[in-house]
Scaffold this motif. Structure first.
Motif, short mmCIF file in Angstrom:
data_model
loop_
_atom_site.label_atom_id
_atom_site.label_comp_id
_atom_site.label_asym_id
_atom_site.label_seq_id
_atom_site.Cartn_x
_atom_site.Cartn_y
_atom_site.Cartn_z
N LEU A 99 81.15 26.95 85.66
CA LEU A 99 82.00 28.08 85.27
C LEU A 99 81.87 29.22 86.27
O LEU A 99 82.87 29.82 86.67
N ALA A 102 83.98 28.34 89.44
CA ALA A 102 85.33 27.79 89.26
C ALA A 102 86.40 28.76 89.76
O ALA A 102 86.18 29.97 89.84
N TRP A 124 88.89 19.75 82.70
CA TRP A 124 88.70 21.09 82.14
C TRP A 124 89.49 22.11 82.93
O TRP A 124 89.66 21.98 84.13
N MET A 126 89.77 26.45 83.32
CA MET A 126 89.09 27.69 83.02
C MET A 126 90.06 28.69 82.38
O MET A 126 91.22 28.78 82.79
N GLU A 127 89.56 29.43 81.39
CA GLU A 127 90.33 30.53 80.81
C GLU A 127 90.62 31.55 81.91
O GLU A 127 89.80 31.75 82.81
N ARG A 130 87.95 33.96 82.73
CA ARG A 130 86.75 33.31 83.27
C ARG A 130 85.63 33.16 82.24
O ARG A 130 84.48 32.93 82.59
N ARG A 132 85.30 30.84 79.75
CA ARG A 132 84.91 29.48 79.37
C ARG A 132 85.94 28.49 79.89
O ARG A 132 87.01 28.87 80.37
N PHE A 133 85.60 27.21 79.74
CA PHE A 133 86.52 26.12 80.05
C PHE A 133 87.11 25.59 78.75
O PHE A 133 86.45 25.60 77.71
#
Length: 149
Positions: A99, A102, A124, A126-127, A130, A132-133
């Motif tokens: 994370l 990413a 996955w 990423m939001e 940043r 979470r996935f």
């Protein structure tokens, strides 16, 4: 959702099993659709540049290798749409380290390798904040073809 052809999925599996018990990594080459979906048409395997004793739980991709993948994609009028790597003796879920390193928009495909065999492959995203996935459905070209026709 990410579309990955079965050849590329097989190559990710083979790379992960070949490099076991170390992590492997590489770029996902394809294109971004206008609706936000990604398609992977091929992979670009990269060397794990991490020192030998740390390769079992970390992969280091050098900037020059990322540039090689970007140039390769551009020459074929494609994009780098993500990154894949393996998790030896661990689930196909992103770590905090994943994370922290990413990039937004990309897909992150992770292959879980247990006792030398890939047992799971998940993708996955990423939001945007940043935080979470979120798991992203992987669809092979065969499934995509079946779903539309």
């Amino acid at each position: 959702m990410i579309f990955v052809n079965s050849k590329s999925l097989g190559e990710i599996t083979a790379h992960a099993e070949r490099d076991y018990p170390h992590e492997c990594g590489g770029m996902l080459i394809g294109h971004f659709a206008a609706d936000g979906r990604k398609t992977v048409t091929e992979i670009f395997p990269l060397e794990n540049a991490r020192e030998e004793e740390a390769r079992h739980n970390r992969v280091l991709i050098l900037p020059k290798d990322v540039m090689r993948a970007e140039l390769y994609a551009r020459e074929k009028e494609l994009d780098v749409v993500g990154y894949y790597h393996s998790h030896p003796e661990s689930p196909a879920a992103p770590s905090q380290y994943d994370l922290d390193h990413a990039l937004p928009v990309w897909s992150y495909v992770i292959a879980s390798v247990i006792k030398g065999k890939v047992v799971d492959v998940l993708s996955w995203e990423m939001e945007n904040d940043r935080s979470r996935f979120n798991e992203e459905e992987i669809q092979t070209e065969e499934l995509a073809t079946d779903a539309h026709g």
